[in-house]
Design a protein around this motif. Sequence first.
Motif, short mmCIF file in Angstrom:
data_model
loop_
_atom_site.label_atom_id
_atom_site.label_comp_id
_atom_site.label_asym_id
_atom_site.label_seq_id
_atom_site.Cartn_x
_atom_site.Cartn_y
_atom_site.Cartn_z
N VAL A 1 27.67 39.32 22.23
CA VAL A 1 28.08 40.66 21.78
C VAL A 1 27.22 41.73 22.44
O VAL A 1 27.71 42.73 22.96
CB VAL A 1 28.00 40.75 20.24
N VAL A 2 25.90 41.50 22.44
CA VAL A 2 24.98 42.48 23.05
C VAL A 2 25.24 42.61 24.54
O VAL A 2 25.31 43.72 25.08
CB VAL A 2 23.51 42.07 22.78
N TYR A 3 25.40 41.48 25.23
CA TYR A 3 25.58 41.51 26.67
C TYR A 3 26.89 42.19 27.06
O TYR A 3 26.93 43.01 27.99
CB TYR A 3 25.53 40.10 27.25
N MET A 4 27.97 41.89 26.37
CA MET A 4 29.25 42.52 26.67
C MET A 4 29.21 44.01 26.36
O MET A 4 29.80 44.82 27.09
CB MET A 4 30.37 41.83 25.90
N SER A 5 28.51 44.37 25.30
CA SER A 5 28.35 45.79 24.99
C SER A 5 27.61 46.50 26.11
O SER A 5 27.94 47.62 26.50
CB SER A 5 27.60 45.95 23.67
N TYR A 6 26.58 45.81 26.61
CA TYR A 6 25.83 46.37 27.74
C TYR A 6 26.75 46.60 28.94
O TYR A 6 26.73 47.66 29.56
CB TYR A 6 24.68 45.44 28.14
N ILE A 7 27.54 45.61 29.28
CA ILE A 7 28.43 45.72 30.45
C ILE A 7 29.34 46.93 30.32
O ILE A 7 29.47 47.73 31.24
CB ILE A 7 29.26 44.43 30.61
N PHE A 8 29.97 47.07 29.16
CA PHE A 8 30.98 48.11 29.02
C PHE A 8 30.37 49.49 28.74
O PHE A 8 30.69 50.47 29.42
CB PHE A 8 31.97 47.73 27.93
N VAL A 9 29.46 49.57 27.78
CA VAL A 9 28.91 50.87 27.40
C VAL A 9 27.97 51.40 28.47
O VAL A 9 28.09 52.55 28.92
CB VAL A 9 28.16 50.77 26.04
N ILE B 1 37.12 55.28 35.95
CA ILE B 1 35.92 54.75 35.31
C ILE B 1 36.26 53.59 34.39
O ILE B 1 35.60 52.55 34.38
CB ILE B 1 35.18 55.86 34.55
N VAL B 2 37.32 53.75 33.60
CA VAL B 2 37.75 52.68 32.69
C VAL B 2 38.13 51.43 33.49
O VAL B 2 37.75 50.30 33.15
CB VAL B 2 38.92 53.16 31.81
N PHE B 3 38.88 51.63 34.57
CA PHE B 3 39.29 50.51 35.41
C PHE B 3 38.06 49.84 36.03
O PHE B 3 37.99 48.60 36.12
CB PHE B 3 40.23 50.99 36.51
N ASP B 4 37.10 50.64 36.45
CA ASP B 4 35.88 50.10 37.06
C ASP B 4 35.11 49.24 36.05
O ASP B 4 34.66 48.14 36.37
CB ASP B 4 35.00 51.24 37.56
N VAL B 5 34.96 49.74 34.85
CA VAL B 5 34.15 49.05 33.83
C VAL B 5 34.82 47.77 33.36
O VAL B 5 34.16 46.72 33.24
CB VAL B 5 33.90 50.00 32.63
N VAL C 1 37.64 46.13 34.75
CA VAL C 1 38.33 45.27 35.72
C VAL C 1 37.53 45.12 37.01
O VAL C 1 37.14 44.01 37.41
CB VAL C 1 39.75 45.80 36.03
N HIS C 2 37.29 46.23 37.67
CA HIS C 2 36.73 46.19 39.03
C HIS C 2 35.35 45.55 39.08
O HIS C 2 35.00 44.89 40.06
CB HIS C 2 36.69 47.60 39.62
N ARG C 3 34.56 45.76 38.05
CA ARG C 3 33.21 45.16 38.02
C ARG C 3 33.29 43.64 38.15
O ARG C 3 32.48 43.03 38.85
CB ARG C 3 32.50 45.53 36.72
N PHE C 4 34.27 43.02 37.52
CA PHE C 4 34.39 41.57 37.55
C PHE C 4 35.01 41.09 38.86
O PHE C 4 34.69 40.01 39.35
CB PHE C 4 35.20 41.10 36.35
N ILE C 5 35.87 41.92 39.45
CA ILE C 5 36.40 41.59 40.78
C ILE C 5 35.26 41.63 41.81
O ILE C 5 35.16 40.77 42.68
CB ILE C 5 37.51 42.59 41.18
N THR C 6 34.39 42.64 41.69
CA THR C 6 33.24 42.74 42.58
C THR C 6 32.33 41.52 42.43
O THR C 6 31.79 41.00 43.43
CB THR C 6 32.44 44.03 42.28
N MET C 7 32.15 41.05 41.20
CA MET C 7 31.34 39.86 40.96
C MET C 7 31.95 38.66 41.70
O MET C 7 31.23 37.84 42.29
CB MET C 7 31.27 39.57 39.46
N TYR C 8 33.27 38.56 41.69
CA TYR C 8 33.94 37.49 42.43
C TYR C 8 33.69 37.61 43.92
O TYR C 8 33.40 36.60 44.59
CB TYR C 8 35.44 37.52 42.15
N PHE C 9 33.78 38.84 44.48
CA PHE C 9 33.49 39.04 45.91
C PHE C 9 32.09 38.55 46.26
O PHE C 9 31.87 37.90 47.28
CB PHE C 9 33.62 40.52 46.28
N VAL C 10 31.13 38.90 45.41
CA VAL C 10 29.73 38.51 45.64
C VAL C 10 29.59 36.99 45.64
O VAL C 10 28.97 36.40 46.54
CB VAL C 10 28.81 39.14 44.57
#
Length: 457
Positions: free
Chosen positions: A366-374, A406-410, A412-421
């Motif tokens: 819960v804390v980690y996911m909150s960190y990612i989004f907020v 910004i919403v799309f980045d937080v 969706v795109h953040r996780f796509i970027t993680m896949y690229f990495v």
Amino acid sequence: MQLFFIIFFCLCLFFPVLHLFHCLPWFRETDERQPAVPGVQTGISIIIPSYNEAGIIRTSIQSMTALDAEKAEVLYIDDGSRDDTFGLLNEELDLHLWEKKALGFLPHQPVEGVYRSSLHPNIYVIRKRNGGKADALNAGIEYAAEEVVVTLDADTVLTPEALPVINNKFSDPDVVAAGGMVHVLQTKTASPLRKLTLAGTSMLLRVQMLDFLKAFYVTKLSLARFQALAIISGAFGIFRKDALLDVGGYRSSVGEDIDITLKIHRYIGRQKNKKVLLLTEAISYTELPETWKDLFKQRIRWQKSYMDCLVHFRTFFARTLVTKAVSFFYIIESLVVGILAAYVTAGFFVANAFLNMAFVFVGFIVVYMSYIFVFNFIYNMLALRQVNHYGFTFSKGDRLRLLATIVFDVFVHRFITMYFVMYGSIAYFFNKDWKKVSRTGNHYDLQAAPTESRKKY
């Protein structure tokens, strides 16, 4: 195990917060505060490697012919193009054969002809056999006549105001190299030093623009103040020619821009006052991919570039990990937090979803996911505020587009970027080749507002 994830969480939080604070005006270096010196003219050679650039070369020529500098030459390096790149250069510039001597210091594929424009005598075309981008850059350095070399991608548009900034900063003999600011060409307006637009852009372009703004106005600016800038973008880099020659020019690799930047850092390692800067008032615009397929090619190449230089400079990093900021951030932030953390995060959630492992703590999730989004939502908002501080604004009609981006980045795109990495880091060890991103063929109006000026900081 719980302690491990707490430490991991703190590391992931530390570096973004550090850069977000360190990029603020309170931490400006002396170089950033220096006013322009009227009348200073440093000789500049602009090198533009070009391979199959028929779709964008006219835009590049329009940008180069708009520059107003007494001591600037432009060298297009036609690297064995198989399309009509050379034909368009000849059509736009009215080329004729010219005698121009090479230095003979750097290796490159044979040059088949040197040409000069009849319409713009400061523009040359070097036609050579195909050898790749690094090879073309080496050929350009060989024929460059001036003391400062600017490297541009063929799809990069340089604003005329950038050259006086370069003149000013490189009047300091301690400045060895610098990166310019790179914006997205598809967001350029008639006021390229003040206004950006999202009108007519797709979500894919908008989220890439957001990435670039965060990278240049937050991360790169902070790293440059630490003297830790490891990537002078190949889209817009500035170097002293003597330094490029001393380090042996560009190495043929998947990541020539990271490679040359790290070579420069290694070169100045024992020279106390030498510097690598980021020039916040030297603005350029570069074309970005408009399809997911091309974005995949670009980002995988970037990740392979990082891995290539990690392997190639491993001795330098090991020797200077605690003595040079560039090594510390390259290893601790980029490798540990940027790459290894991606695998840890993915592994953590896979274990939770499929293995129901006992060490998974619901509270931590819960804390980690909150960190990612907020946190990332806040980070994006503060980054845009930082961009605004440097004089760039969007129209009122773009506010909803920015919010949606910004919403799309937080989410969706953040996780796509993680896949690229993750994909690119592994792919490097199996295939070091990279595929060229297709040019869009778009037409860009490069006429700027005639009375435009920038706010000074």
